[in-house]
Motif scaffolding. Structure first.
Motif, mmCIF file in Angstrom:
data_model
loop_
_atom_site.group_PDB
_atom_site.id
_atom_site.type_symbol
_atom_site.label_atom_id
_atom_site.label_comp_id
_atom_site.label_asym_id
_atom_site.label_seq_id
_atom_site.Cartn_x
_atom_site.Cartn_y
_atom_site.Cartn_z
ATOM 1 N N ASP A 84 -32.230 -45.521 -39.239
ATOM 2 C CA ASP A 84 -32.164 -44.273 -38.497
ATOM 3 C C ASP A 84 -32.219 -44.640 -37.012
ATOM 4 O O ASP A 84 -33.273 -44.957 -36.481
ATOM 5 C CB ASP A 84 -33.351 -43.376 -38.879
ATOM 6 C CG ASP A 84 -33.362 -42.084 -38.081
ATOM 7 O OD1 ASP A 84 -32.431 -41.866 -37.274
ATOM 8 O OD2 ASP A 84 -34.321 -41.304 -38.259
ATOM 9 N N PHE A 85 -31.063 -44.623 -36.361
ATOM 10 C CA PHE A 85 -30.999 -45.096 -34.983
ATOM 11 C C PHE A 85 -31.633 -44.146 -33.988
ATOM 12 O O PHE A 85 -31.967 -44.541 -32.884
ATOM 13 C CB PHE A 85 -29.546 -45.374 -34.596
ATOM 14 C CG PHE A 85 -28.920 -46.400 -35.476
ATOM 15 C CD1 PHE A 85 -29.447 -47.681 -35.532
ATOM 16 C CD2 PHE A 85 -27.831 -46.097 -36.261
ATOM 17 C CE1 PHE A 85 -28.899 -48.643 -36.357
ATOM 18 C CE2 PHE A 85 -27.264 -47.057 -37.090
ATOM 19 C CZ PHE A 85 -27.804 -48.319 -37.137
ATOM 20 N N ALA A 86 -31.788 -42.907 -34.378
ATOM 21 C CA ALA A 86 -32.384 -41.946 -33.462
ATOM 22 C C ALA A 86 -33.891 -42.184 -33.350
ATOM 23 O O ALA A 86 -34.521 -41.719 -32.415
ATOM 24 C CB ALA A 86 -32.110 -40.530 -33.936
ATOM 25 N N ALA A 87 -34.479 -42.924 -34.296
ATOM 26 C CA ALA A 87 -35.923 -43.162 -34.289
ATOM 27 C C ALA A 87 -36.221 -44.661 -34.316
ATOM 28 O O ALA A 87 -36.783 -45.169 -35.273
ATOM 29 C CB ALA A 87 -36.573 -42.471 -35.487
ATOM 30 N N PRO A 88 -35.844 -45.387 -33.235
ATOM 31 C CA PRO A 88 -35.991 -46.843 -33.260
ATOM 32 C C PRO A 88 -37.436 -47.333 -33.278
ATOM 33 O O PRO A 88 -37.706 -48.419 -33.726
ATOM 34 C CB PRO A 88 -35.289 -47.298 -31.985
ATOM 35 C CG PRO A 88 -35.290 -46.102 -31.094
ATOM 36 C CD PRO A 88 -35.257 -44.910 -31.984
ATOM 37 N N LEU A 89 -38.356 -46.502 -32.790
ATOM 38 C CA LEU A 89 -39.746 -46.962 -32.739
ATOM 39 C C LEU A 89 -40.553 -46.479 -33.952
ATOM 40 O O LEU A 89 -41.726 -46.182 -33.858
ATOM 41 C CB LEU A 89 -40.412 -46.494 -31.442
ATOM 42 C CG LEU A 89 -40.243 -47.459 -30.276
ATOM 43 C CD1 LEU A 89 -40.693 -46.845 -28.971
ATOM 44 C CD2 LEU A 89 -40.969 -48.766 -30.527
ATOM 45 N N ALA A 90 -39.882 -46.432 -35.102
ATOM 46 C CA ALA A 90 -40.504 -45.882 -36.308
ATOM 47 C C ALA A 90 -41.659 -46.722 -36.842
ATOM 48 O O ALA A 90 -42.437 -46.247 -37.645
ATOM 49 C CB ALA A 90 -39.468 -45.688 -37.405
ATOM 50 N N LEU A 91 -41.790 -47.985 -36.400
ATOM 51 C CA LEU A 91 -42.876 -48.848 -36.850
ATOM 52 C C LEU A 91 -43.069 -48.813 -38.366
ATOM 53 O O LEU A 91 -44.174 -48.616 -38.874
ATOM 54 C CB LEU A 91 -44.197 -48.465 -36.181
ATOM 55 C CG LEU A 91 -44.261 -48.588 -34.666
ATOM 56 C CD1 LEU A 91 -45.631 -48.224 -34.144
ATOM 57 C CD2 LEU A 91 -43.898 -49.992 -34.211
#
Ligand code: C2E
Ligand code: MG
Ligand code: MG
Ligand code: MG
Length: 284
Positions: A270-277
């Protein structure tokens, strides 16, 4: 048995040696079968721009879903596929799969989609005289423009053969970028950076690990961004796991990074949420 002969000298027979080589042989046969049965799939890990953490690219990483043993790490089967030569066919499948995926993201015209697909290529593939032709064919057939593709090779692969250097030049002539992977772990030569047809330098995770601690590792990471800047190379820090490491990298002038901090490899990122950890790699 070829495995028992080292440089023309016979190694004393041991049952362990036999067990190991037959294990390798059966794994090799299983890999052949896995390719025919469609047991391989790709996961994609974001490469982000710093300090924004916007997704700049993705690296494709191969996975093997074994019907009995479950997920097998590429660290366990890529060396075997290199040894028995299957990596040539498997690698071509990986390249096609990754380019097909990248082309579908490109066509979706999503502003948060990556601008580049990185694909790992082994020394064995580079030693094939028609490798550049394979790349050209895959690009043509998938429709992906060459500028969207980068190939990751290791220093050892480039050093070990002059064929590899010629092959890389031919690939680069297509407009594909070349990244030197795991830089600093092989017989690293700064001279190679100057002469080899390389565009991207991936600083190995082992240097990033101790970054928060002042010392030799940090000095090397600083030196590598300076060298990259002077040679016009793009530096990417690998294996970034903590915000402290990311902050140090930004302070040193790094503009690209990759690591669990920014995203794990997944089949459908999901590129819109790169900091998904993310905490675990999903098993599809
Ligand atoms: P690599 O190309 O250097 O890929 C980076 C490896 O580090 C990947 O492991 C990735 O999952 C892992 N990694 C990324 N960020 C972090 C982090 O923050 N912390 C930690 N601990 N690890 C991180 P993976 O997918 O298991 O692949 C291992 C190696 O296997 C790759 O190293 C590459 O050399 C090889 N490989 C993987 N896929 C392919 C492929 O499609 N073709 C070829 N020829 N080799 C491949
Ligand atoms: Mg890589
Ligand atoms: Mg790497
Ligand atoms: Mg590495």
């Amino acid at each position: 048995y070829a495995a028992k002969v080292t440089g023309g000298r016979h190694v004393r027979y041991t049952p362990e040696l036999d067990a190991r080589s037959s294990e390798q042989a059966s794994l090799g046969a299983a890999l052949r079968c896995a390719l025919d049965e469609g047991q391989f799939f790709l996961v994609y890990q974001p490469i982000v721009a710093l300090p924004s953490t916007r997704v700049a690219g993705v690296e494709a990483l191969v996975r093997w879903r074994h019907p009995v043993h479950g997920l097998v790490s590429p660290a366990d089967f890529v060396p075997v596929a290199e040894h028995n030569g299957l990596i040539v066919e498997l690698g071509a499948w990986i390249l096609r799969e990754a380019c097909t995926r990248m082309e579908s993201w490109r066509r979706a015209d999503d502003a948060s989609a990556p601008a580049k697909m990185s694909v790992n290529v082994s020394a064995r593939q580079l030693s094939e005289p028609d490798f550049a032709q394979v790349v050209a064919t895959v690009l043509r057939e998938t429709g992906l423009p060459a500028s969207y593709l980068a190939l990751e090779v290791t220093e050892t692969a480039v050093f070990d053969s002059t064929v590899a250097l010629d092959t890389l030049r031919a690939v680069k002539a297509l407009g594909v970028r070349i990244a030197l992977d795991d830089f600093g772990t092989g017989h690293s030569s700064l001279g190679l950076l100057r002469t080899a047809p390389v565009d991207i330098l991936k600083v190995d995770k082992s240097f990033i690990d101790d970054l928060a601690v002042p010392g030799a590792q940090a000095a090397i990471v600083t030196a590598l961004i300076d060298v990259s800047n002077h040679l016009g190379l793009t530096a990417i820090a690998e294996g970034v796991e903590t915000p402290e490491q990311a902050e140090r990298l930004v302070a040193m002038g790094y503009r690209f990074a990759q690591g669990y901090l920014f995203g794990r490899p997944t089949p459908d990122p999901d590129f819109a949420a790169p900091l998904a950890l993310a905490t675990a790699e999903p098993h599809p």
